[in-house]
Design an enzyme around this catalytic site. Structure first.
Site, PDB file in Angstrom:
ATOM      1  CG  ASP A  61      37.782 -31.726   9.042  1.00  0.00           C
ATOM      2  OD1 ASP A  61      37.959 -31.253  10.182  1.00  0.00           O
ATOM      3  OD2 ASP A  61      38.701 -32.174   8.340  1.00  0.00           O
ATOM      4  CG  ASN A 107      24.636 -24.133  10.135  1.00  0.00           C
ATOM      5  OD1 ASN A 107      25.429 -23.231  10.437  1.00  0.00           O
ATOM      6  ND2 ASN A 107      24.353 -24.449   8.872  1.00  0.00           N
ATOM      7  CG  MET A 109      27.408 -24.187  12.888  1.00  0.00           C
ATOM      8  SD  MET A 109      27.022 -24.887  14.502  1.00  0.00           S
ATOM      9  CE  MET A 109      28.641 -25.422  15.024  1.00  0.00           C
ATOM     10  CG  PHE A 111      32.349 -18.407   8.843  1.00  0.00           C
ATOM     11  CD1 PHE A 111      31.675 -19.444   8.228  1.00  0.00           C
ATOM     12  CD2 PHE A 111      32.625 -17.270   8.101  1.00  0.00           C
ATOM     13  CE1 PHE A 111      31.268 -19.352   6.899  1.00  0.00           C
ATOM     14  CE2 PHE A 111      32.229 -17.165   6.767  1.00  0.00           C
ATOM     15  CZ  PHE A 111      31.542 -18.211   6.170  1.00  0.00           C
ATOM     16  CB  SER A 170      27.931 -18.524   5.608  1.00  0.00           C
ATOM     17  OG  SER A 170      27.368 -18.641   6.900  1.00  0.00           O
ATOM     18  CG  ASN A 172      24.459 -19.009   9.959  1.00  0.00           C
ATOM     19  OD1 ASN A 172      23.296 -18.671  10.158  1.00  0.00           O
ATOM     20  ND2 ASN A 172      24.783 -20.219   9.532  1.00  0.00           N
ATOM     21  CB  THR A 173      29.214 -14.116   8.388  1.00  0.00           C
ATOM     22  OG1 THR A 173      29.858 -15.247   8.994  1.00  0.00           O
ATOM     23  CG2 THR A 173      30.107 -12.895   8.544  1.00  0.00           C
ATOM     24  CE  LYS A 206      28.656 -24.429   0.140  1.00  0.00           C
ATOM     25  NZ  LYS A 206      29.088 -25.404   1.169  1.00  0.00           N
ATOM     26  CG  ASN A 235      26.313 -22.077   2.239  1.00  0.00           C
ATOM     27  OD1 ASN A 235      25.898 -22.753   3.168  1.00  0.00           O
ATOM     28  ND2 ASN A 235      27.472 -21.437   2.293  1.00  0.00           N
ATOM     29  CE1 TYR A 306      27.658 -32.339   8.600  1.00  0.00           C
ATOM     30  CE2 TYR A 306      27.917 -30.067   7.945  1.00  0.00           C
ATOM     31  CZ  TYR A 306      27.872 -31.024   8.923  1.00  0.00           C
ATOM     32  OH  TYR A 306      28.057 -30.667  10.236  1.00  0.00           O
ATOM     33  CB  SER A 307      22.266 -32.089   5.964  1.00  0.00           C
ATOM     34  OG  SER A 307      22.769 -30.807   6.250  1.00  0.00           O
TER      35      SER A 307
END
Length: 345
Positions: A61, A107, A109, A111, A170, A172-173, A206, A235, A306-307
């Protein structure tokens, strides 16, 4: 049974489209009221009363759309986000991949979210009775001062959150994980805890699973010095164990079954570094009651999923709760908190 019938149809869709379809379906559900917490599973962590130890990890979410409805699936708490101060589109699509043969997800994504102000309006309107909702915050990709972004996030979201998670893990940043170093982390946590103040909600941190022993020691020292309330381990990983799927070479963070052993080991490492005083939340590859119980016995006060829901269905948490009760009664425990860390040295 319902999800087993529906899953083949969902898996024909692009993973991100299927995700949005799931969110739309949950949004259409009535909010309802959570049932009474089971005394065997009810626990208190960082001063918060959790109806059960099984929660929803951040990432499902992202925008704060349905966190208040996830109790329908047996989840004891929900963590929404990651939310950044300013809206951002995230990375180009496709950016979410099922690795079906590996029961995993990759992923990148980035953020993607509509910004904290947009989400705050929805979160403020959520029914909250009987619910525990955490808010996961991050920094914008192009932020000139990322620590200032986290301070903004705490000030904006703390009044709406049962707890705030500072996500610096993360992959991905670009450059975000550098905040896990001792100097940057001390600066970040000093600013975040000052922004939270004396009356704000608990602050969770995290971290990534891709850490060396010296990193673990530095993080443990920093969160102890700054009196962080709990640590979420972990993570997604940028490592690549042996994978079978055709998507195995995609860039991004790997989650799901292949992350299980690494995430469990990192939890053990942090338990050894921190002792029993710091609450730990175990995340990564948990897909059954036995796996959740192992994480709890290794030192996790709470777990998140989650996954695995992609493969096991949305009612996975309810099944884990049922299995946890059986395991606790088998081992003679009268409350989940008694099992926390019993296998830790």
């Amino acid at each position: 049974m319902f999800y087993r019938l529906l899953k083949p149809l969902l898996f024909r869709l692009d993973a991100e489209k299927a995700h949005h379809l799931a969110l739309a379906a949950i949004r259409a559900m009535p909010s309802g009221m959570p049932g009474e917490a089971d005394p065997l599973l009810r626990t208190t962590v960082a001063g918060i009363a959790f109806p059960s130890p099984v929660g929803l990890a951040a990432g499902f979410d992202k925008e704060g759309l349905i966190a208040h409805k996830m109790h329908h699936f047996g989840l004891g708490f929900s963590e929404l986000g990651t939310l950044t101060p300013q809206p951002q589109a995230g990375n180009p699509q496709p950016r979410l991949f099922r690795l079906t043969e590996d029961r995993a997800v990759i992923n990148r994504m980035g953020f993607n979210n509509g910004g904290q102000a947009d989400a705050a309006r929805r979160i403020a309107a959520m029914p909250r009775a009987g619910r525990v909702i955490g808010i996961n915050i991050g920094a914008n990709k192009d932020a000139a001062d990322r620590i200032a972004d986290y301070v903004t996030g705490v000030r904006t979201m703390a009044p709406l959150a049962d707890y705030v998670t500072v996500n610096i893990s993360s992959p991905n940043t670009p450059g975000l994980r550098a905040l896990q170093g001792r100097g940057p982390l001390d600066e970040l946590l000093g600013a975040v805890m000052a922004a939270r103040g004396e009356q704000g909600p608990p602050i969770f941190l995290k971290v990534a699973p891709d850490l060396e022993p010296a990193d673990i020691d530095d993080i443990a020292a920093s969160i102890t010095d700054h009196k962080v309330d709990a640590l979420i381990v972990s993570n997604t990983t940028i490592s690549r164990p042996a994978l079978c799927s055709s998507h195995a070479g995609e860039a991004g963070g790997l989650s799901g079954a292949p992350l299980h052993d690494l995430a469990l080991q990192r939890l053990r490492d942090f338990r050894a570094a921190l002792g029993a005083a710091m609450p730990l939340i175990g995340v990564g590859g948990i897909a059954s009651a036995n796996q959740a119980y192992a994480r709890i016995r290794a030192g996790a006060s709470l777990v998140q999923i989650y996954s695995a829901m992609v493969y096991e269905g949305p009612w996975l948490a309810a099944r884990i709760n049922k299995g946890l009760k059986e395991l606790l009664m088998r081992d003679g425990f009268t409350n989940i908190s008694q099992a926390v860390g019993v296998d830790a040295p």
